[in-house]
Write an enzyme that holds these catalytic residues in place. Structure first.
Site, short mmCIF file in Angstrom:
data_model
loop_
_atom_site.label_atom_id
_atom_site.label_comp_id
_atom_site.label_asym_id
_atom_site.label_seq_id
_atom_site.Cartn_x
_atom_site.Cartn_y
_atom_site.Cartn_z
N ASP A 25 0.78 -1.06 0.06
CA ASP A 25 0.08 0.07 -0.04
C ASP A 25 0.84 1.20 0.02
OD1 ASP A 25 -2.65 1.27 0.11
OD2 ASP A 25 -1.70 2.11 2.27
N MET B 227 -7.22 6.00 3.40
CA MET B 227 -7.53 7.17 2.48
C MET B 227 -6.19 7.30 1.60
SD MET B 227 -10.38 8.37 2.97
CE MET B 227 -10.23 9.69 2.08
N ARG B 228 -5.18 6.40 1.57
CA ARG B 228 -3.67 6.55 0.80
C ARG B 228 -4.26 6.58 -0.70
NH1 ARG B 228 -0.33 3.92 3.48
NH2 ARG B 228 0.55 5.74 4.22
N ALA B 229 -5.27 5.48 -0.93
CA ALA B 229 -5.64 5.11 -2.35
C ALA B 229 -6.17 6.36 -2.98
CB ALA B 229 -6.69 3.98 -2.27
N VAL C 179 -3.39 9.15 -3.80
CA VAL C 179 -2.74 8.66 -5.04
C VAL C 179 -3.12 8.75 -6.13
CG1 VAL C 179 -1.36 6.67 -5.74
CG2 VAL C 179 -1.09 7.26 -3.34
#
Length: 750
Positions: A200, A281-283, A286
């Site tokens: 991730d 929330m990283r997706a 990015v």
């Protein structure tokens, strides 16, 4: 560490692999995306592509002499080499972008930097020696085989990539410096996967495979041969294309701050990420950054739906894994459906707050997850029903001797041939569970992992010892102590000339002999064991002569205690006595759970199966537990039980692996009910003798009401531990495995 001034294969000369090229270029435009993870089989030009990328990046201005590559226009205020003068006071120099390569065997101090031991010991001052994270600042950091890198190094690497700062707090050194770089990792999935939480942390991922088009493959070979024959001429051939691509990267970087992501586009991104069920929330972040970089790359000032679609295709595949054995991937049809629904929702904002989002458009359909009972007949079923209508795979039906084998099974050659050839269809494994920890006794020195105790270069420092290998981890306090205690370094006394008078209170060292004619000073104390001549008193050497000097004999190695990864070799009984569907489901579920545990503990795994007339190596020892899980799922059953052949095969596999990797200690896990219906007792004894000294665990799969205790006898023969199938579960009572075990034994857990 290399720079783009070296002769490398040009980026624009690489054939195909459009997705990988795009992902790398987008990170060159916007390093905030978080890097690229390149997954692919060997020989697909992964490394060549990364090295060629550095040549496309424009030269960077740096402050002369700064090892941290500070920007003259905005020097890092916390730079350990600072403070730096402002740009107007000191000229800048341009240098090629640095490509820093992190090898698999690197240590933490090489990555982050550490105390400069040479300065400490020679000058007596505390100084910091920068590592690869400093060298990669404003450049490219390339990690080949990132899946083989130790986990704590990957954590440090990805933390620095996310924060843009490297923090070092170790050995009395407290340093922070800027570390912003383009991170690229490559890996071959056949050699093992990265943990999901580490996957991730990479911004984008690309799967690359070699082309099967003969014309394209021929062009690849043609270009490679031309490059090897004349590297300079080949580079000149693509110089114009390289310059044009480098100009496009610079233009996209300049355009990036002006690109706008509308609220409707942001809603689409968040809706797609939510529809695919990604964690955190990283997706979303990015995907948004990638879409903005795409718009800048194509010369647009507004993010379009196609930008979002391409960004999601690069940013989401590796974030959808719900199980370590799930392969990364993305259903593009489901992606189109999610984007369409998000567009409809954004077109009707008044309905969004009134109606909750339904699951009708979720890409994660129930049909994508195999049922635990797939392939099972409906209605109740006797767990000991013979799955082979011809009788060749009869698992537990009591014969005349109560062993489950009929006289035909034991005496008829034709029956034996039928037994060897017959097999039942593969049975889906039961749901995996958290297993109890199985370890190898004693202390090893194997590769870092999370299973058995080890002493080596990783873990908590517990003692110091004389170095055995080079290089080694220095134990600085023990090194200084050894130098101080060495006899030539101890304070010694020099005989004074005749008639000299020592200073008051001088004390001679042990064994000193005063010179004749010297007179002792008031308060002087003779050393124990000293011999005094008439009128003699020793004096101390000057302070300068007592300065400590280090020699190679003083060096001490830090011994650290940690955990190691082991070679876990599974020997699975796939014979007819194991072929009852309920039992085989439980057995496969148990082995799958042990494989999951091996994955989490960074073990190598292998799989030996035995049935019919012999044994086979279904999976050679590998770090890819996913491959073992696939072999297990398709494992057929049926035939007799050549237990001795299975153990002998396991012994040969372990002996061969010991030659390849002598420090990795093995753990043999034998999954069987202990019934040997092929081979003699003498064969079994010989096979067990071949496994002498190997840590073994026998998993007892016997399920009949009358327990024969054959697996227990096998455990004693191997000198190993014995666990019943239901005892493997660390949380036993409520597990699915315990439920299956009760069904197998008529409500009684054996």
């Amino acid at each position: 560490m290399t720079t783009t001034g070296d002769r490398i294969y040009p980026f624009t000369g690489i054939v195909g692999m459009a997705d990988l090229k795009l992902a790398l270029l987008l990170n060159a435009v916007s390093p905030a995306i978080g890097g690229v993870l390149v997954r692919g089989e060997k020989g697909t030009a992964k490394s060549t592509m990364v090295r060629g990328l550095a040549a496309l990046l424009p030269p960077v201005p740096v402050i002369p002499g700064c090892p941290y590559s500070c920007d003259p226009a905005a020097p890092d205020p916390s730079c350990p080499a600072g403070p730096h003068p402002i740009a107007l006071e000191a000229p800048a120099e341009l240098r090629h972008v640095t490509l820093a390569e992190l090898p698999v065997g690197a240590t933490e101090d090489r990555l982050t930097g550490s105390l400069d031991i040479e300065r400490v010991l020679t000058a007596g001052t505390t100084a910091f020696s920068p590592g690869l994270l400093a060298a990669a600042h404003r450049g490219v950091l390339y990690v080949d085989e990132v899946n083989l890198l130790h986990d704590h190094l990957v954590d440090l690497l990805l933390d620095a990539a996310a924060l843009g700062v490297n923090y070092v707090e170790r050995e009395g050194v407290s340093v922070r410096h800027a570390s912003r770089f383009l991170l690229v990792g490559t890996m071959n999935p056949e050699e093992g996967e990265l943990r999901p939480q580490l996957l991730d942390r990479f911004g984008l991922t690309v799967q690359v495979t070699a082309s099967h088009d003969p014309a394209e493959r021929a062009e690849v070979v043609r270009r490679r041969l031309a490059f090897e024959a004349d590297p300079a001429g080949f580079a000149d051939r693509f110089a114009a294309d390289t310059a044009a691509l480098a100009g496009q990267v610079a233009a996209a970087r300049a355009r990036l701050p002006q690109v706008e992501l509308s609220d409707a586009g942001l809603h689409q991104i968040c809706a797609v990420c939510g529809a695919f069920g990604v964690d955190g929330m990283r997706a979303d972040l990015v995907t948004a950054r990638t879409a903005i970089a795409l718009a800048a790359w194509y010369g647009r000032d507004l993010v379009t739906e196609e930008d979002i679609r391409t960004a999601a295709r690069l940013a989401l595949p590796h974030r959808r894994r719900r199980d370590p054995f799930d392969a990364p991937g993305l259903d593009e049809q489901a992606l189109d459906e999610a984007l369409r629904e998000a567009s409809q929702d954004s077109a009707q904002p008044e309905t969004d707050s009134a109606q909750p989002e339904t699951d009708s458009g979720q890409p994660e359909a129930d049909s994508a997850q195999p049922e635990a009972d797939s392939g099972q007949p409906e209605g109740p079923q006797d767990p000991d029903d013979d799955p082979d209508p011809h009788g060749s795979g009869r698992p537990d039906g009591p014969g005349p001797d109560g062993s489950g084998e009929t006289s035909a099974d034991l005496s008829s050659p034709s029956s034996a041939q039928t037994t060897a050839s017959a097999q039942t269809p593969p049975v889906a494994p039961a749901a995996p569970f958290r297993t109890r920890l199985l370890t190898v006794p004693g202390t090893g020195e194997g590769a870092p992992g999370r299973r058995s105790a080890t002493r080596g270069p990783f873990g908590r420092t517990v003692e110091a010892r004389i170095p055995r290998d080079r290089p080694f981890a220095l134990h600085l306090p023990a090194t200084i102590r050894a130098a101080a205690l060495r006899v030539p370094h101890a304070p010694t006394l020099t005989p004074p000339p005749p008639g000299a008078t020592p200073p008051p209170g001088a004390t001679p060292p042990p064994g000193a002999t005063p010179a004749p004619g010297a007179t002792p000073a008031p308060g002087a104390t003779p050393a124990p064991g000293a011999t005094s001549a008439p009128g003699a008193t020793p004096v101390r050497r000057p302070a300068a002569s007592r300065r400590m000097r280090l020699t190679p004999a003083d060096l001490r190695e830090a011994v650290r205690e940690g955990k190691e990864g082991n070679l876990v070799l599974f020997a699975v009984d796939a014979s007819g006595s194991m072929a009852a569907r309920q039992r085989m489901r439980a057995v496969k579920g148990a082995v799958l759970s042990l494989l999951l545990d091996a994955y989490q503990r960074r073990d190598k795994v292998g799989l030996v199966t035995f049935r019919g007339t012999g044994a086979e190596l279904a999976l050679p020892p590998t770090s890819s537990v996913e491959a073992a899980a696939r072999r297990l799922a398709s494992l057929p059953t049926g035939g007799r039980t050549p237990l001795a052949a299975g153990l002998a095969k396991a012994a040969r596999v372990l002996a061969a692996e010991r030659l390849r990797d002598p420090r990795r200690r093995p753990l043999l896990v034998v999954v069987t009910d202990g019934r040997a219906t092929s081979g003699s007792d003498a064969d079994l004894m010989r096979a067990a003798a071949m496994l002498a000294g190997v840590a073994s665990v026998v998993v007892d799969c016997e399920a009949s009401l009358v327990r024969l205790g054959l697996a227990e006898r096998l455990a004693v023969l191997l000198g190993g531990s014995l666990f019943r199938l239901d005892e493997l579960d660390a949380g036993s009572s409520g597990s699915a495995l315990a439920t299956v075990a009760r069904q197998m034994t008529g409500g009684r857990v054996a």
